[in-house]
Design a protein around this motif. Structure first.
Motif, PDB file in Angstrom:
ATOM      1  N   ILE A   1      59.910  30.100 -44.381  1.00 57.73           N
ATOM      2  CA  ILE A   1      58.974  30.638 -45.355  1.00 57.73           C
ATOM      3  C   ILE A   1      59.640  31.705 -46.226  1.00 57.73           C
ATOM      4  O   ILE A   1      60.166  32.701 -45.730  1.00 57.73           O
ATOM      5  CB  ILE A   1      57.707  31.190 -44.668  1.00 57.73           C
ATOM      6  N   TYR A   2      59.641  31.449 -47.521  1.00 57.94           N
ATOM      7  CA  TYR A   2      60.241  32.328 -48.525  1.00 57.94           C
ATOM      8  C   TYR A   2      59.366  33.568 -48.662  1.00 57.94           C
ATOM      9  O   TYR A   2      58.221  33.498 -49.124  1.00 57.94           O
ATOM     10  CB  TYR A   2      60.321  31.557 -49.836  1.00 57.94           C
ATOM     11  N   THR A   3      59.879  34.733 -48.265  1.00 63.03           N
ATOM     12  CA  THR A   3      59.049  35.920 -48.042  1.00 63.03           C
ATOM     13  C   THR A   3      59.463  37.071 -48.963  1.00 63.03           C
ATOM     14  O   THR A   3      60.625  37.482 -48.966  1.00 63.03           O
ATOM     15  CB  THR A   3      59.172  36.373 -46.571  1.00 63.03           C
ATOM     16  N   PRO A   4      58.540  37.624 -49.742  1.00 62.72           N
ATOM     17  CA  PRO A   4      58.875  38.687 -50.698  1.00 62.72           C
ATOM     18  C   PRO A   4      58.987  40.060 -50.032  1.00 62.72           C
ATOM     19  O   PRO A   4      58.032  40.513 -49.393  1.00 62.72           O
ATOM     20  CB  PRO A   4      57.711  38.671 -51.689  1.00 62.72           C
ATOM     21  N   TRP A   5      60.133  40.708 -50.210  1.00 61.75           N
ATOM     22  CA  TRP A   5      60.238  42.090 -49.736  1.00 61.75           C
ATOM     23  C   TRP A   5      59.396  43.022 -50.603  1.00 61.75           C
ATOM     24  O   TRP A   5      59.060  44.138 -50.204  1.00 61.75           O
ATOM     25  CB  TRP A   5      61.689  42.566 -49.692  1.00 61.75           C
ATOM     26  N   ARG A   6      59.038  42.567 -51.801  1.00 59.49           N
ATOM     27  CA  ARG A   6      58.219  43.390 -52.704  1.00 59.49           C
ATOM     28  C   ARG A   6      56.814  43.624 -52.162  1.00 59.49           C
ATOM     29  O   ARG A   6      56.089  44.479 -52.671  1.00 59.49           O
ATOM     30  CB  ARG A   6      58.142  42.732 -54.086  1.00 59.49           C
ATOM     31  N   PHE A   7      56.400  42.851 -51.140  1.00 58.40           N
ATOM     32  CA  PHE A   7      55.091  43.079 -50.533  1.00 58.40           C
ATOM     33  C   PHE A   7      55.066  44.351 -49.687  1.00 58.40           C
ATOM     34  O   PHE A   7      54.001  44.776 -49.231  1.00 58.40           O
ATOM     35  CB  PHE A   7      54.703  41.888 -49.660  1.00 58.40           C
ATOM     36  N   ILE A   8      56.236  44.943 -49.457  1.00 61.19           N
ATOM     37  CA  ILE A   8      56.319  46.189 -48.679  1.00 61.19           C
ATOM     38  C   ILE A   8      56.188  47.367 -49.640  1.00 61.19           C
ATOM     39  O   ILE A   8      56.972  47.497 -50.583  1.00 61.19           O
ATOM     40  CB  ILE A   8      57.656  46.276 -47.919  1.00 61.19           C
TER      41      ILE A   8
ATOM     42  N   LEU B   1      45.469  38.834 -56.043  1.00 62.09           N
ATOM     43  CA  LEU B   1      46.476  38.951 -54.995  1.00 62.09           C
ATOM     44  C   LEU B   1      45.996  39.886 -53.894  1.00 62.09           C
ATOM     45  O   LEU B   1      45.499  40.981 -54.157  1.00 62.09           O
ATOM     46  CB  LEU B   1      47.786  39.483 -55.596  1.00 62.09           C
ATOM     47  N   PHE B   2      46.123  39.422 -52.644  1.00 61.68           N
ATOM     48  CA  PHE B   2      45.757  40.152 -51.433  1.00 61.68           C
ATOM     49  C   PHE B   2      44.247  40.295 -51.228  1.00 61.68           C
ATOM     50  O   PHE B   2      43.814  41.016 -50.321  1.00 61.68           O
ATOM     51  CB  PHE B   2      46.412  41.536 -51.377  1.00 61.68           C
ATOM     52  N   SER B   3      43.459  39.604 -52.050  1.00 61.91           N
ATOM     53  CA  SER B   3      42.018  39.574 -51.781  1.00 61.91           C
ATOM     54  C   SER B   3      41.766  38.628 -50.608  1.00 61.91           C
ATOM     55  O   SER B   3      42.635  37.840 -50.226  1.00 61.91           O
ATOM     56  CB  SER B   3      41.257  39.091 -53.019  1.00 61.91           C
TER      57      SER B   3
ATOM     58  N   TYR C   1      53.527  48.013 -44.397  1.00 59.04           N
ATOM     59  CA  TYR C   1      53.824  46.590 -44.216  1.00 59.04           C
ATOM     60  C   TYR C   1      52.563  45.731 -44.134  1.00 59.04           C
ATOM     61  O   TYR C   1      52.656  44.567 -43.734  1.00 59.04           O
ATOM     62  CB  TYR C   1      54.634  46.407 -42.928  1.00 59.04           C
ATOM     63  N   THR C   2      51.430  46.268 -44.533  1.00 61.46           N
ATOM     64  CA  THR C   2      50.166  45.548 -44.348  1.00 61.46           C
ATOM     65  C   THR C   2      50.210  44.147 -44.944  1.00 61.46           C
ATOM     66  O   THR C   2      49.920  43.152 -44.268  1.00 61.46           O
ATOM     67  CB  THR C   2      49.006  46.344 -44.964  1.00 61.46           C
ATOM     68  N   ASN C   3      50.555  44.046 -46.224  1.00 63.75           N
ATOM     69  CA  ASN C   3      50.538  42.750 -46.902  1.00 63.75           C
ATOM     70  C   ASN C   3      51.714  41.872 -46.462  1.00 63.75           C
ATOM     71  O   ASN C   3      51.565  40.656 -46.325  1.00 63.75           O
ATOM     72  CB  ASN C   3      50.553  42.949 -48.412  1.00 63.75           C
ATOM     73  N   PHE C   4      52.863  42.481 -46.257  1.00 61.55           N
ATOM     74  CA  PHE C   4      54.034  41.737 -45.774  1.00 61.55           C
ATOM     75  C   PHE C   4      53.725  41.093 -44.420  1.00 61.55           C
ATOM     76  O   PHE C   4      53.972  39.897 -44.216  1.00 61.55           O
ATOM     77  CB  PHE C   4      55.217  42.694 -45.661  1.00 61.55           C
ATOM     78  N   ASP C   5      53.159  41.867 -43.511  1.00 60.99           N
ATOM     79  CA  ASP C   5      52.869  41.357 -42.170  1.00 60.99           C
ATOM     80  C   ASP C   5      51.816  40.254 -42.204  1.00 60.99           C
ATOM     81  O   ASP C   5      51.937  39.248 -41.498  1.00 60.99           O
ATOM     82  CB  ASP C   5      52.388  42.486 -41.266  1.00 60.99           C
ATOM     83  N   ARG C   6      50.791  40.439 -43.006  1.00 64.76           N
ATOM     84  CA  ARG C   6      49.737  39.422 -43.041  1.00 64.76           C
ATOM     85  C   ARG C   6      50.267  38.130 -43.651  1.00 64.76           C
ATOM     86  O   ARG C   6      49.872  37.033 -43.228  1.00 64.76           O
ATOM     87  CB  ARG C   6      48.521  39.940 -43.820  1.00 64.76           C
ATOM     88  N   PHE C   7      51.139  38.251 -44.645  1.00 63.68           N
ATOM     89  CA  PHE C   7      51.762  37.074 -45.249  1.00 63.68           C
ATOM     90  C   PHE C   7      52.547  36.294 -44.196  1.00 63.68           C
ATOM     91  O   PHE C   7      52.359  35.087 -44.019  1.00 63.68           O
ATOM     92  CB  PHE C   7      52.679  37.519 -46.394  1.00 63.68           C
ATOM     93  N   VAL C   8      53.425  36.977 -43.495  1.00 68.46           N
ATOM     94  CA  VAL C   8      54.239  36.313 -42.474  1.00 68.46           C
ATOM     95  C   VAL C   8      53.366  35.747 -41.368  1.00 68.46           C
ATOM     96  O   VAL C   8      53.552  34.603 -40.924  1.00 68.46           O
ATOM     97  CB  VAL C   8      55.284  37.292 -41.894  1.00 68.46           C
TER      98      VAL C   8
ATOM     99  N   ILE D   1      62.003  33.407 -41.166  1.00 67.70           N
ATOM    100  CA  ILE D   1      61.455  34.229 -42.240  1.00 67.70           C
ATOM    101  C   ILE D   1      62.585  34.444 -43.239  1.00 67.70           C
ATOM    102  O   ILE D   1      63.580  35.107 -42.930  1.00 67.70           O
ATOM    103  CB  ILE D   1      60.937  35.573 -41.693  1.00 67.70           C
ATOM    104  N   GLU D   2      62.428  33.878 -44.428  1.00 67.91           N
ATOM    105  CA  GLU D   2      63.497  33.867 -45.439  1.00 67.91           C
ATOM    106  C   GLU D   2      63.215  34.960 -46.470  1.00 67.91           C
ATOM    107  O   GLU D   2      62.411  34.789 -47.377  1.00 67.91           O
ATOM    108  CB  GLU D   2      63.537  32.485 -46.091  1.00 67.91           C
ATOM    109  N   ILE D   3      63.881  36.117 -46.316  1.00 64.12           N
ATOM    110  CA  ILE D   3      63.661  37.246 -47.218  1.00 64.12           C
ATOM    111  C   ILE D   3      64.295  36.954 -48.576  1.00 64.12           C
ATOM    112  O   ILE D   3      65.448  36.531 -48.671  1.00 64.12           O
ATOM    113  CB  ILE D   3      64.254  38.543 -46.633  1.00 64.12           C
TER     114      ILE D   3
END
Length: 578
Positions: A246-253, A222-224, A267-274, A286-288
């Motif tokens: 897009i179903y977006t995980p708040w857990r990435f924050i 994950l996140f590689s 927010y590095t991983n959250f932002d890159r995901f979105v 963006i569907e949290i």
């Protein structure tokens, strides 16, 4: 006949005669309606179709399928296309716009009526394609060659992407199938309508998936960088299938507790995901993910609790437990500011808790107020099992059977400004449309005709990539096919005939939108009062030829395409002045 038509007839005759075994007792190659699920032992009629025929607008995907079988075991080595040429205009569609894939099969060990997810009553006769156990056509394989047993049917799926700006007319070419028993040819004919499908999506579509499914299926961390590369391929595939939420995980924050006790947010991983999905053009919203969950008694209990969001101690790296809702409150408050800075706030929607009902509505409403106070600009959305949410819920998503049960209540709320979608999840079954493997393929596509029929604004399904412990095996817990509609490929997503037909259903919805929108513009130009003659009159009349209610609709493939042809003709002709 014009010379171009005479040439086409001669060409087709030449192709048929060149296939020395075509439609003979040894090898059979013929075309089948793409809404037909073709089994290895399907009873197909010789000479069912000799030309691959497709019809669509520019900027649209269209599907077709043909099948091949032989009296002995043989190998299919490849399929090739020529460019498609319009003899009248001289324009062409390159062969690269055509794609072919073998249709694979997955086992169905239990029918929907025997599944464990609540479907305990019998399914009405005629709603199930076959009784289990059987192998069902679904995945579109990445294999470039395949071995076919004697007497077995092998379907081959064709997808044409009509380039934007393609002029209308009939484009013709050839398909060549190379096998160990010889080469076989089928003419291909594409009719391009005189209009273009818009890039904009006018219906919302979300299918839930989790990154853990992707990392496990593709064996990446994950996140590689490998993960982000594969995720981008999924994002592009979503965009091509008109997936736009897009179903977006708040857990990435990540939340950190600093030395002074204050909380900070990464927010590095959250932002890159979105951003990955924004870059692909598939994140209109963006569907949290849900910020609350049901208590110990599950959905049957009254208790709904906010998820805990703990922090990482910046100095020690240990997880620090934050009391009560403190972590989630701080997260949502900071998330609001971050979304505003990124320009994403207005497109954000957020789940409260999944599938609330009458008996836990009071607790759900309390948490909904909690969310609205912290991020008032974000709309709340949830799959629901009842009515009575008033202004606590901005996007109502009932099951299709509940749309039918409380239709007037939902439509009144919609008239007051609440969005109305619908969803399917393990149910409904019986006469309701759904995308189960043992159902007619038309039931997948017609779901989005039902969106237009009911005036609903979106569709939600929970199962995009679940059940991937054995994605090509039998479904142990759910109705067959409910847990996933795509498969993991070697380096990205692998499609299915259901995923393709879901897209075609969404494209059909765009046809209805175009006809209604153009009708409204024409009526305004002519000064026709829409309170006397509504702009959607003709589009709903055409839709009503297939859909009479959520349990009364047509699944016959030939009728389906005939009505769609009427819809396309209406759009084509509406701009022609009398």
């Amino acid at each position: 006949l014009g010379m171009s038509k005479i040439a086409w007839i001669l060409f087709c005759c030449a192709v048929v005669f060149s296939n020395h075994l075509l439609f003979s007792g040894e090898v059979e190659v013929f075309v089948v309606n793409p809404l037909e699920k073709v089994f290895r032992d399907s009873k197909l009629v010789k000479g069912q179709g000799e030309v691959i025929e497709l019809a669509g607008a520019s900027n649209e995907f269209e599907s077709a399928q043909f099948v091949i079988r032989a009296a002995e075991k043989f190998q299919i080595d490849s399929v090739e296309f020529t460019a498609l040429v319009n003899a009248e205009s001289g324009s062409s569609i390159p062969a690269a716009s055509l794609q072919w894939r073998f249709v694979g099969f997955v086992p169905v060990e239990r029918n929907t009526s025997d599944a464990q997810c609540g479907a305990h009553q019998d399914i009405p006769k005629g709603e199930l394609l076959r009784l289990a156990p059987f192998d069902c056509p679904d995945p579109l394989l990445e294999d470039r060659s395949i071995s076919v047993e004697a007497g077995h049917i092998q379907p081959i799926w064709i997808t044409v992407r009509v380039p934007k700006g393609t002029s209308s007319g009939i484009f013709r070419g050839q398909t060549k199938v190379q096998t160990s028993l010889g080469d076989y040819n089928l003419p291909i004919e594409l009719t391009v309508f005189p209009f273009e499908l818009p890039d904009e999506r006018h219906l919302y579509l979300t299918n839930w998936f989790q990154s853990s499914h992707i990392t496990r299926a593709h064996q990446v961390e994950l996140f590689s960088e490998e993960y982000w590369t594969i995720l981008a391929r999924y994002a592009r595939d979503f965009a091509e299938h008109r997936h736009n939420v897009i179903y977006t995980p708040w857990r990435f924050i990540k939340v950190f507790r600093e030395a002074d006790g204050e909380l900070s947010f990464d927010y590095t991983n959250f932002d890159r995901f979105v951003q990955t999905f924004l870059d692909a053009g598939t994140a209109d919203r963006i569907e949290i993910q849900h910020i609350a969950h049901h208590g110990e008694k599950g959905r049957s209990g009254r208790e709904i609790l906010v998820y805990r969001k703990d922090a990482i101690d910046r100095k020690t790296g240990e997880v620090v437990s934050l009391p009560g809702n403190q972590g989630m409150e701080a997260l949502l408050r900071n998330l609001r500011q971050h979304l505003r800075e990124k320009g994403w706030l207005e497109r954000t929607i957020i789940h409260v808790a999944d599938e609330p009902s009458f008996h836990n509505m009071a607790q759900w409403k309390e948490i909904s107020r909690f969310v609205h106070e912290l991020i008032p600009e974000a709309k709340t959305i949830d799959a629901i099992s009842s009515t009575g949410y008033e202004d606590s819920l901005d996007i109502m998503v009932p099951l299709t059977q509940n749309v039918a049960t409380w239709f007037d209540d939902f439509k009144r709320a919609q008239a007051d400004g609440t969005e109305l979608w619908f969803y399917t999840c393990c149910s409904p079954w019986g006469y309701y449309a759904n995308r189960f493997l043992d159902y007619h393929l038309s039931k997948t596509r017609i779901l989005h005709w039902m969106n237009y029929f009911t005036g609903t604004e979106g569709f939600l399904h929970w199962g995009l990539t679940y059940g991937w412990e054995d994605p090509f095996g039998p479904a142990p817990r759910y109705p067959p096919g409910d847990s996933h509609i795509i498969y993991p490929g070697k380096e990205g997503p692998m499609s299915s005939i259901r995923w393709e037909m879901l897209r075609e259903g969404f494209e059909d919805y765009e046809y209805f939108w175009m006809l209604e929108n153009r009708s409204r513009e024409l009526m305004q130009e002519m000064g026709i009062a829409q309170d006397r003659y509504p702009a959607d009159f003709r589009s709903r009349e055409i839709c009503g030829q297939l859909v009479r209610s959520l349990t009364d609709y047509v699944t016959d493939p030939e009728t389906f395409y005939s009505v769609r042809q009427q819809l396309a003709a209406e759009i084509s002709e509406i701009d022609q002045k009398p």
